[in-house]
Design an enzyme around this catalytic site. Structure first.
Site, PDB file in Angstrom:
ATOM      1  N   GLY A  47       1.155  -2.120   4.160  1.00  0.00           N
ATOM      2  CA  GLY A  47       1.690  -0.773   4.071  1.00  0.00           C
ATOM      3  C   GLY A  47       2.929  -0.632   4.922  1.00  0.00           C
ATOM      4  N   SER A  48       2.714  -0.422   6.221  1.00  0.00           N
ATOM      5  CA  SER A  48       3.846  -0.153   7.120  1.00  0.00           C
ATOM      6  C   SER A  48       4.821  -1.327   7.213  1.00  0.00           C
ATOM      7  CB  SER A  48       3.326   0.235   8.503  1.00  0.00           C
ATOM      8  OG  SER A  48       2.347  -0.674   8.941  1.00  0.00           O
ATOM      9  N   HIS A  83      -1.178  -1.260  -4.378  1.00  0.00           N
ATOM     10  CA  HIS A  83      -2.453  -0.956  -3.710  1.00  0.00           C
ATOM     11  C   HIS A  83      -2.530   0.545  -3.429  1.00  0.00           C
ATOM     12  CE1 HIS A  83      -5.927  -2.066  -1.180  1.00  0.00           C
ATOM     13  NE2 HIS A  83      -5.503  -1.129  -0.341  1.00  0.00           N
ATOM     14  N   SER A 127       0.849  -1.188   0.000  1.00  0.00           N
ATOM     15  CA  SER A 127       0.000   0.000   0.000  1.00  0.00           C
ATOM     16  C   SER A 127       0.885   1.239   0.000  1.00  0.00           C
ATOM     17  CB  SER A 127      -0.890   0.007   1.245  1.00  0.00           C
ATOM     18  OG  SER A 127      -1.350   1.323   1.467  1.00  0.00           O
ATOM     19  N   GLY A 180      -4.827  -4.434   6.213  1.00  0.00           N
ATOM     20  CA  GLY A 180      -4.755  -3.799   7.524  1.00  0.00           C
ATOM     21  C   GLY A 180      -4.021  -4.671   8.534  1.00  0.00           C
ATOM     22  N   GLY A 181      -2.901  -4.153   9.012  1.00  0.00           N
ATOM     23  CA  GLY A 181      -2.151  -4.863  10.044  1.00  0.00           C
ATOM     24  C   GLY A 181      -1.471  -6.134   9.553  1.00  0.00           C
ATOM     25  N   GLY A 228      -8.971   3.736   7.130  1.00  0.00           N
ATOM     26  CA  GLY A 228      -8.684   5.151   7.354  1.00  0.00           C
ATOM     27  C   GLY A 228      -7.216   5.446   7.573  1.00  0.00           C
ATOM     28  N   PHE A 229      -6.510   4.509   8.169  1.00  0.00           N
ATOM     29  CA  PHE A 229      -5.125   4.800   8.529  1.00  0.00           C
ATOM     30  C   PHE A 229      -4.242   3.559   8.409  1.00  0.00           C
ATOM     31  CE2 PHE A 229      -7.949   7.589  10.865  1.00  0.00           C
ATOM     32  CZ  PHE A 229      -7.438   8.841  10.531  1.00  0.00           C
TER      33      PHE A 229
END
Ligand code: DX5
Ligand code: ZN
Length: 223
Positions: free
Chosen positions: A197-198, A33, A8, A176-177, A142-143
């Site tokens: 992402g992270s 993404h 992402s 997510g996560g 959202g985040f």
């Protein structure tokens, strides 16, 4: 089942967006993404079709556009023209979901539907065979950098069962996560596209991060 990793770009360094896209492509990403947020459907605001189109010009990888926006029908044409390969809308944001999916197909784009953690699979039961992708959110959208919600795991398993029963091709994407640890859980449950992402952009080595997410998910499948 082949496992795909979709970094992402939300966690990329936006000062060097083109370089970051090329970097994840070189590191073995399968899809790019792209998280589009409007400040209404989700509290955050990110980017729109212009940025998607800029990214289109620096990669040949499929662009997996995740629309976290209210009334997505208004923007389907813009994201299709911008070069999206997949357009995923949230079931919670669509009053006439079947119409929206049909419109995405008419634009020559592969349709996806995303479900928030609390939204049941029943909401997409009667449109499932029209989809190329179902995105199960494993955080509230959202985040980036939120904690993986384990309660979604049975939903992943159930979705994989439904798809096998009906017997058609449809990606089960999770978002997510996701990191090399949670990749095992979602891989075992039947997910085959893992958004991260992270865990990718925050890692010291992008290729290693992508590889371990894919490897751990794949290995868990066999258990
Ligand atoms: C969240 C977005 C995700 C997010 C994932 O609303 O849809 O794609 O970027 O970030 P991580 O992998 O850090 O949870
Ligand atoms: Zn996303």
């Amino acid at each position: 089942m082949e496992i795909k990793v979709a970094p992402s770009m939300l966690s990329a360094d936006f000062r060097y967006l083109a370089d970051q896209v090329r970097a994840v492509e070189d590191a073995g990403a399968d899809f790019i993404h792209l998280d589009v947020m409007d400040g209404h459907f989700v509290p955050n605001i990110t980017f729109g079709p212009m940025v998607v189109n800029a990214i289109r010009q620096v990669t040949d990888l499929p662009l997996d556009v995740h629309l976290m926006i209210t009334d997505p029908d208004r923007y389907l044409k813009a994201f299709s023209s911008a070069g999206a390969n997949f357009i995923t809308v949230h079931a919670e944001a669509c009053t006439h979901l079947h119409r929206t999916i049909t419109r995405i197909k008419e634009l020559g784009v592969q349709p996806g539907v995303a479900l928030n953690p609390a939204t049941p699979l029943d909401n997409i039961k009667y449109v499932l065979s029209d989809l190329n992708l179902v995105l199960l959110m494993t955080v509230n959208p959202g985040f980036a950098r939120q904690e993986f919600i384990r309660g979604v795991i049975p939903k992943i398993r159930k979705l994989r069962e439904l798809i096998s029963e009906v017997g058609f091709e449809c990606f089960v994407e999770v978002d997510g996560g996701i990191n090399p640890e949670t990749a095992r859980l979602v891989g075992q449950a039947g997910a085959d596209v893992l958004v991260a992402g992270s865990a990718v952009f925050g890692a010291p080595n992008l290729a290693e991060a992508i590889h371990s997410i894919r490897y751990n998910a794949k290995r868990a499948q066999l258990v």
